[in-house]
Design an enzyme around this catalytic site. Structure first.
Site, PDB file in Angstrom:
ATOM      1  N   TYR A   1       0.840  -1.194   0.000  1.00  0.00           N
ATOM      2  CA  TYR A   1       0.000   0.000   0.000  1.00  0.00           C
ATOM      3  C   TYR A   1       0.879   1.250   0.000  1.00  0.00           C
ATOM      4  O   TYR A   1       1.701   1.447   0.902  1.00  0.00           O
ATOM      5  CB  TYR A   1      -0.929   0.021   1.209  1.00  0.00           C
ATOM      6  CG  TYR A   1      -1.960  -1.095   1.249  1.00  0.00           C
ATOM      7  CD1 TYR A   1      -2.244  -1.874   0.137  1.00  0.00           C
ATOM      8  CD2 TYR A   1      -2.662  -1.371   2.417  1.00  0.00           C
ATOM      9  CE1 TYR A   1      -3.172  -2.891   0.185  1.00  0.00           C
ATOM     10  CE2 TYR A   1      -3.606  -2.380   2.468  1.00  0.00           C
ATOM     11  CZ  TYR A   1      -3.858  -3.146   1.348  1.00  0.00           C
ATOM     12  OH  TYR A   1      -4.793  -4.155   1.403  1.00  0.00           O
TER      13      TYR A   1
ATOM     14  N   ARG B   1     -14.398   8.633  -5.474  1.00  0.00           N
ATOM     15  CA  ARG B   1     -13.468   7.633  -5.990  1.00  0.00           C
ATOM     16  C   ARG B   1     -13.713   7.361  -7.470  1.00  0.00           C
ATOM     17  O   ARG B   1     -12.773   7.180  -8.251  1.00  0.00           O
ATOM     18  CB  ARG B   1     -13.590   6.339  -5.186  1.00  0.00           C
ATOM     19  CG  ARG B   1     -12.585   5.260  -5.573  1.00  0.00           C
ATOM     20  CD  ARG B   1     -12.546   4.159  -4.558  1.00  0.00           C
ATOM     21  NE  ARG B   1     -12.014   4.638  -3.285  1.00  0.00           N
ATOM     22  CZ  ARG B   1     -11.905   3.892  -2.189  1.00  0.00           C
ATOM     23  NH1 ARG B   1     -12.300   2.635  -2.202  1.00  0.00           N
ATOM     24  NH2 ARG B   1     -11.413   4.387  -1.083  1.00  0.00           N
TER      25      ARG B   1
END
Length: 333
Positions: free
Chosen positions: A54, A228
């Protein structure tokens, strides 16, 4: 907050797990990330999930900094290994012994802890012998650098093989981390029954389908600015959910949510928690105030009538394909 046992173990985790995929080290500033983590702690969340990949290791560092000063014994910290990080050399990926043993050391340094509660294989490695992988994970546990092991997005056959090897090696494989929500149910036909048999729990990611199940995306309308779906990079993760038929069905869930005093996001999180094989739902946050809304789903019990009503609305839109192969753009989660 309520807590559930993770797999056939004595480890209890919070029904809501705070995850930092797509947020820490990328979408939000570090000070906001810290505020979100502290809001999660204040809401009773004790379980935190991350991965070395990540934000190319930055997310682990941000989470470690945000948790600094907390009583370590009161937390459950999870991370993962598989995807390439750093210079992405020829041994910087997969589940080889070399990559696992080097990666756990890097993760512990970034997280600022001597051990993680759960160390997870982020995907199945078709190129490394499973025996090598499980032996390396067993050595990580025996060294005290992890207490338990888990996996992410493994199918039923892979879970059975991995569990058998772990048992022979005297370590506990107790979890799988799959994508699961009202619209994506691929784990139900095979993965969940196998997991129930083996004593493996699910820690599910994307319970609100990357935000689609919040109802903020409307049919025949462009995605809201800053969402998003409007982001060129993040938006590709939710393309399959953005059809007008799905978005209309999501809006039709509102009366069901209202009948239970929930908003759509809370209904979505509560729905995955009705599955007894699910130990926890992974949620993220880009703002601290989002945490309290997600936590409200913990402890909610939806009756059979509500579950049937949800299925009537979602109908054939729910993904029932038992295959776990994801398209390339959805490989990391």
């Amino acid at each position: 907050m309520e807590f559930r046992y993770l797999g056939h173990s004595g480890l209890k985790i919070s029904e809501i797990t705070y995850g930092n995929w797509l947020t820490h080290g990328s979408q939000i500033e570090n000070d906001v990330a810290t505020q979100c983590v502290h809001a999660a702690l204040d809401a009773g969340i004790t379980t935190f999930d991350t991965a070395d990949v990540y934000a190319n290791t930055v997310a682990e560092q941000v989470l470690g900094d945000a948790l600094a000063g907390q009583r370590r014994e009161s937390l459950e910290i999870f991370t993962k290994v598989y995807f390439p990080t750093g210079p992405k050399g020829h041994n910087d990926t997969g589940l080889s012994r070399k990559h696992i043993l080097e990666s756990i050391n890097g993760s512990l340094t970034r997280l600022g802890t001597d051990y993680v509660d759960l160390y997870q294989a982020h995907r199945y490695d078709y190129e490394t012998p499973l025996e090598e992988t499980m032996q390396a994970f067993a050595d990580v546990v025996r060294s005290g650098k992890a207490l338990y092991i888990g996996v992410s997005e493994w199918n039923a056959e892979q879970l059975r093989a991995g569990h058998a090897l772990a048992k022979d090696l005297g370590v506990q494989l107790i979890s799988n981390q799959p994508q699961y929500n009202m619209l994506w149910r691929v784990i139900e036909p095979e993965v969940v029954p196998a997991s129930e048999e083996l004593g493996i729990s699910q820690i599910v990611w994307s319970p609100i389908a990357q935000g689609v199940l919040t109802g903020k995306y409307l049919p025949n309308q462009p995605a809201p600015d800053g969402s998003r779906a409007s982001d060129q990079e993040a938006g590709k993760f939710i393309e399959r959910y953005m059809g007008d038929e799905i978005l209309t069905a999501v809006q039709n869930l509102k009366p069901i949510a209202a009948d239970h005093g929930l908003d759509l996001a809370q209904l979505a999180v509560a729905w995955v928690l009705q599955n007894p094989n699910v130990a926890s739902a992974l949620v993220g946050a880009s703002r601290p105030e989002q945490i309290s809304g997600n936590v409200a789903a913990a402890g909610v019990r939806l009756d059979d009538a509500a579950m049937h009503a949800i299925d009537a609305v979602i109908g054939d839109l729910a993904e029932q394909d038992p295959r776990l192969t994801k398209s390339p753009e959805t490989r990391i989660g």
